[in-house]
Design a protein around this motif. Structure first.
Motif, PDB file in Angstrom:
ATOM      1  N   LEU A   1      34.039  41.363  28.263  1.00  0.00           N
ATOM      2  CA  LEU A   1      34.470  40.326  28.606  1.00  0.00           C
ATOM      3  C   LEU A   1      36.073  40.361  28.492  1.00  0.00           C
ATOM      4  CD1 LEU A   1      34.487  37.479  29.999  1.00  0.00           C
ATOM      5  CD2 LEU A   1      33.829  36.487  27.678  1.00  0.00           C
ATOM      6  N   ASN A   2      36.529  40.630  27.449  1.00  0.00           N
ATOM      7  CA  ASN A   2      37.970  40.770  27.409  1.00  0.00           C
ATOM      8  C   ASN A   2      38.610  41.917  28.275  1.00  0.00           C
ATOM      9  OD1 ASN A   2      39.545  39.737  24.843  1.00  0.00           O
ATOM     10  ND2 ASN A   2      37.300  39.869  24.321  1.00  0.00           N
ATOM     11  N   ASP A   3      37.808  42.994  28.702  1.00  0.00           N
ATOM     12  CA  ASP A   3      38.456  43.956  29.666  1.00  0.00           C
ATOM     13  C   ASP A   3      38.380  43.298  30.870  1.00  0.00           C
ATOM     14  OD1 ASP A   3      38.787  45.902  27.718  1.00  0.00           O
ATOM     15  OD2 ASP A   3      36.838  46.994  28.173  1.00  0.00           O
ATOM     16  N   LYS A   4      37.524  42.465  31.251  1.00  0.00           N
ATOM     17  CA  LYS A   4      37.435  41.927  32.410  1.00  0.00           C
ATOM     18  C   LYS A   4      38.655  40.766  32.704  1.00  0.00           C
ATOM     19  CE  LYS A   4      34.535  38.622  34.894  1.00  0.00           C
ATOM     20  NZ  LYS A   4      33.259  37.813  34.963  1.00  0.00           N
ATOM     21  N   LEU A   5      38.879  40.213  31.567  1.00  0.00           N
ATOM     22  CA  LEU A   5      39.902  39.168  31.517  1.00  0.00           C
ATOM     23  C   LEU A   5      41.269  39.873  31.616  1.00  0.00           C
ATOM     24  CD1 LEU A   5      38.261  36.780  29.060  1.00  0.00           C
ATOM     25  CD2 LEU A   5      38.693  36.310  31.619  1.00  0.00           C
ATOM     26  N   LYS A   6      41.260  41.145  31.029  1.00  0.00           N
ATOM     27  CA  LYS A   6      42.707  41.748  30.790  1.00  0.00           C
ATOM     28  C   LYS A   6      43.009  42.128  32.509  1.00  0.00           C
ATOM     29  CE  LYS A   6      42.599  43.433  26.449  1.00  0.00           C
ATOM     30  NZ  LYS A   6      42.355  44.667  25.384  1.00  0.00           N
ATOM     31  N   ASN A   7      42.001  42.240  33.312  1.00  0.00           N
ATOM     32  CA  ASN A   7      42.150  42.854  34.669  1.00  0.00           C
ATOM     33  C   ASN A   7      41.965  42.053  35.844  1.00  0.00           C
ATOM     34  OD1 ASN A   7      42.821  45.948  34.058  1.00  0.00           O
ATOM     35  ND2 ASN A   7      40.753  45.529  32.693  1.00  0.00           N
ATOM     36  N   LEU A   8      42.242  40.701  35.546  1.00  0.00           N
ATOM     37  CA  LEU A   8      42.090  39.786  36.478  1.00  0.00           C
ATOM     38  C   LEU A   8      42.981  39.979  37.814  1.00  0.00           C
ATOM     39  CD1 LEU A   8      42.235  36.251  34.834  1.00  0.00           C
ATOM     40  CD2 LEU A   8      40.117  37.502  35.799  1.00  0.00           C
ATOM     41  N   PRO A   9      42.540  39.835  38.846  1.00  0.00           N
ATOM     42  CA  PRO A   9      43.352  40.202  40.206  1.00  0.00           C
ATOM     43  C   PRO A   9      44.860  39.343  40.273  1.00  0.00           C
ATOM     44  CG  PRO A   9      41.234  39.166  40.931  1.00  0.00           C
ATOM     45  CD  PRO A   9      41.434  39.088  39.547  1.00  0.00           C
ATOM     46  N   SER A  10      45.676  40.007  40.639  1.00  0.00           N
ATOM     47  CA  SER A  10      47.065  39.429  40.499  1.00  0.00           C
ATOM     48  C   SER A  10      47.333  38.313  41.479  1.00  0.00           C
ATOM     49  CB  SER A  10      48.220  40.566  40.834  1.00  0.00           C
ATOM     50  OG  SER A  10      48.249  41.562  39.869  1.00  0.00           O
ATOM     51  N   LYS A  11      47.967  37.381  41.183  1.00  0.00           N
ATOM     52  CA  LYS A  11      48.265  36.230  42.056  1.00  0.00           C
ATOM     53  C   LYS A  11      49.206  36.555  42.788  1.00  0.00           C
ATOM     54  CE  LYS A  11      49.420  31.287  42.474  1.00  0.00           C
ATOM     55  NZ  LYS A  11      49.485  30.074  41.862  1.00  0.00           N
ATOM     56  N   LYS A  12      48.826  36.346  44.282  1.00  0.00           N
ATOM     57  CA  LYS A  12      49.701  36.822  45.411  1.00  0.00           C
ATOM     58  C   LYS A  12      49.927  35.353  46.248  1.00  0.00           C
ATOM     59  CE  LYS A  12      49.848  41.151  44.492  1.00  0.00           C
ATOM     60  NZ  LYS A  12      51.102  42.020  44.327  1.00  0.00           N
TER      61      LYS A  12
END
Length: 783
Positions: free
Chosen positions: A390-401
């Motif tokens: 879960l931590n890995d998933k949260l570290k790699n959220l799509p960047s806001k554009k």
């Protein structure tokens, strides 16, 4: 209906980007100084500038915390900092100090100011006072109920911000001096050491231990995600998430959950709050509650452990010398953290055995074996305190554009023309290179679109693109990219220029020293009629009488002192919520009785009282720390913060015509709480609570009295008594009044204390009463 703002914490740059990517509308963060989370990583000047630009390019607002008390000698440095924040275009500053508020309104009229929860604003009148002074938003005390919040929203014309998730302080913010008094680290100065998260025992006056070694002041975390519709419908402007000391993954998980909950409400979609709570619990969990929103006295506490205890993950089936056999209650993976139920002993999961083989992951219901480094026993439940996947998933959220529209033209003998539209903004750019007749390969529309949409390293994405390309033309890829880069940079500049302000160099000078020859006299604070009578018989000039809004009691006090030279000054509680309904009639009655002085201890009371003809004495809960704060109130007299040193007191007193007072005797209040440990653990015992029958015992064996203020609000008093008898130094500091503060003293004790101080003021030899004493912060000060 204007959409509610989701406000996220950012203790460092990684948390900032996580908050933005998870969907917040605004972030709050602090610089290296003047912020209430001094132990967070925080942002230096370069970081602050970068953070503001990063957020503004992505349509996220930035609020900077300047929410500590500021001493006179720190104002020059503060002004330079404010000039910097102003110039880089921060959207608002969050302040606690009334002097800082006054300075901001006078020198930065177009910079929005948010009143910190450290201002202890807990009633409508306090909000109205700040609105009158140009504050644009108030962050309410976390103790308020939803009903009270609704009433404030409906009856004020100012933005209201409310905490919706995160750690809860057990004390009213701005009224906690525990870390300061016990360890010299002031919560009002951003350096709280969190003594509230330590273990205490509850004991009674006879020394009987009622509860032993529990985290009696450790509150469960606030979680309101199940009640988002009610909160939105209340008309709140901003939902604030606590957590500037938390890591980026925590910030991402909470912001993501609340973003989905808020959007689901506005889009009339179903939202699974249970799933959201479960996921947030896997990141950080010491128990969740709704705080005070739906009840005045919360009972949900984290008595067992103030740490992250995680979520139940496995049951111990058997134990050998090498491994423990476990039945999984939820999935577990290599890299997870696992601990006992209290979160006191734990380790990282390095090896998982399933059916005798090493695996990287096992699932709910599986029987596995783990080599554990701490003792467990059969039947024990183990918790997962860190979820690696879960931590890995949260570290790699799509960047806001941010979406943009592009129109481009490539015509014979002309440069490439690019127009970009983003919202109401439009920019136009041309390539330096001129198109040529293609000798081999010509550019078509698809090729040009592909090159123009390659902007992943920016804050934008191409939502729509239209290109017009004449056949048979050529332009180098470098030329196209240069034109694209030029257009994007123009757009970025246009966006950032909107926020930036002119560079300021604000002039600041403290009021000059004045010649003051003050006659010093003793004052006395009490809530007991007998002690009031005693003080008047001994000739004390002013007695602050906390009559607990009981006019009959006040009349009795006047009757007892009618033949003395003592002036009885009505004193009011520092927290006034539903009690505010009777304040106007009370003040009118007091004025009709000929009372011309009152002691004021909160902003709401001040807002009302200033419209009467009283000489106002400002009390210590209003945290007066500098001369500008004194000037905000323009009072008759001020009881200065007891976190100031003698030298700081002298510096303030000598720069003002106001009369000043210092507390020199008493059990100093460490906290003022809506929460009542006695009610939770023993049951309501109002009569004895008001007399100081119960105590908290710390790990060193010190007994801190618990005393109700008469309205079922609890104060924790210091175990050691403040005793400052350096009368000569106090006189030289420019003080007019020296206060003896009565809390749980008995009749005989307080009589001796009063007589001792009377003799000391005369310069006579005195005998110090037996007891444990402290000189408070008069010499050591606070961090």
């Amino acid at each position: 209906m204007k959409k509610v703002e989701l406000l996220a914490p950012a203790g460092d740059y990684e948390a900032l980007t996580s908050a933005v990517n998870a969907g917040c509308d605004a972030v709050y963060l602090g610089g290296k100084n003047f912020g209430a989370r001094a132990y967070a990583t925080n942002f230096d000047y370069d970081d602050l500038k970068s953070a503001v630009e990063f957020c503004h390019l992505r349509d996220v607002k930035v609020y900077v915390t300047v929410n500590t008390l500021v001493a006179n000698e720190e104002f020059e440095k503060l002004v330079n900092y404010l000039d910097f924040l102003y110039s880089i275009g921060v959207d608002a500053v969050i302040v606690q100090d009334m002097g800082v508020l006054k300075f901001l309104r006078e020198n930065y009229p177009d910079l929005k100011v948010h009143a910190s929860t450290q201002m202890t604003v807990h009633n409508l009148e306090g909000v109205q006072e700040l609105a009158q002074k140009g504050v644009s938003r108030v962050i309410l005390s976390r103790e308020l109920t939803l009903k009270e919040i609704k009433d404030i929203v409906q009856n004020s014309n100012i933005e209201i911000e409310v905490f919706v998730h995160g750690a809860l302080c057990v004390s009213y913010s701005g009224q906690c001096f525990m870390s300061s008094i016990l360890g010299g680290r002031s919560g009002n100065r951003g350096r709280c050491a969190q003594p509230c998260r330590l273990k205490y025992s509850l004991v009674d006056k006879e020394g009987k231990v009622l509860e032993k070694d529990l985290h009696l002041l450790s509150m469960a975390d606030l979680c309101t995600i199940e009640h988002i519709p009610k909160l939105i419908e209340a008309g709140i402007t901003s939902f604030k998430i606590e957590g500037r000391m938390k890591n980026a993954e925590y910030v991402a998980s909470v912001v993501k959950a609340y973003r989905e909950a808020i959007d689901s409400f506005y889009e009339s979609k179903a939202f699974d709050s249970g799933k959201a709570i479960e996921e947030m619990s896997r990141i950080f969990n010491r128990g969740f509650s709704t705080g005070y929103l739906f009840g005045v006295k919360p009972s949900k506490m984290s008595y067992i452990s103030p740490k992250n205890t995680g979520v139940a993950a496995a049951e111990v089936i058997s134990v050998t010398s090498k491994t423990s056999k476990l039945r999984l209650l939820r999935d577990i993976a290599k890299g997870d953290g696992i601990s006992d139920e209290k979160g006191e002993k734990g380790q990282k999961v390095e090896i998982i055995f399933k059916n005798g083989k090493k695996v990287d992951r096992a699932y709910e219901g599986d029987i596995i074996e783990l080599p554990l480094k701490f003792y467990v026993k059969e039947g024990e439940i183990l918790n997962k305190t860190y979820d690696a996947l879960l931590n890995d998933k949260l570290k790699n959220l799509p960047s806001k554009k941010i979406p943009i529209k592009i129109y481009a033209e490539l015509k014979k003998g002309k440069p490439l023309y690019i127009k970009i539209q983003e919202g109401i903004r439009t920019v136009e750019a041309y390539s330096d290179e001129i198109s040529q007749i293609a000798e081999k390969v010509s550019i078509d529309e698809d090729f040009l679109k592909d090159k123009l949409t390659q902007i992943n390293d920016t804050a934008f994405y191409v939502e729509e693109i239209e290109v017009v390309v004449e056949k048979g033309l050529y332009m180098s890829v470098k030329g196209i990219k240069e034109a694209r880069r030029k257009a994007i940079e123009m757009l970025e500049k246009r966006k950032l220029d909107y926020y930036k302000r002119e560079e300021k160099h604000t002039f600041f000078i403290l009021p000059s020293f004045k010649e003051k020859k003050e006659e010093v006299s003793l004052t006395f604070y009490t809530d007991k009629l007998e002690h009031l009578k005693m003080a008047s018989q001994l000739g004390i000039e002013y007695v602050y009488f906390n009559y607990k809004l009981d006019i009959k009691l006040f009349k009795k006090g006047l009757e007892l002192t009618k033949d003395s030279k003592t002036t009885v000054i009505p004193a009011f509680p520092s927290i006034l919520r539903e009690e505010m309904k009777v304040i106007k009639p009370q003040l009118e009655f007091l004025q009709d009785m000929g009372i011309n002085k009152i002691l004021v201890s909160n902003l709401g009371l001040y807002h009302i009282a200033k419209n009467y003809d009283f000489e106002i004495f400002i009390d210590y809960p209003l945290n007066i720390f500098n001369n500008l704060a004194v000037d905000y109130f323009k009072p008759y007299a001020v009881t200065l913060s007891y976190e100031l040193t003698l030298e700081q007191i002298k510096d303030i007193a000598k720069r003002s015509d106001v009369k000043f007072e210092a507390l020199i005797y008493g059990r100093l209040p460490l906290m003022t709480m809506e929460y009542c440990p006695i009610r939770n653990l023993v049951g309501c015992d109002r009569e004895r609570c008001e007399k100081g029958y119960y105590f908290l015992k710390d790990r060193k064996g010190k007994l801190m009295p618990l005393k109700s203020n008469g309205f079922c609000r609890m104060q924790i008093l210091n175990a050691d008594v403040l005793l400052m008898l350096s009368i000569k130094e106090l006189k030289q500091a420019g003080l007019s009044f020296l206060r003896i503060h009565d809390t749980i003293e008995k009749d005989e004790e307080i009589e001796k204390v009063l007589k001792m101080h009377i003799e000391a003021l005369k310069g006579n030899e005195i005998e110090i009463l037996e007891g444990k004493y402290t000189k408070g912060h008069f010499y050591r000060g606070v961090l």
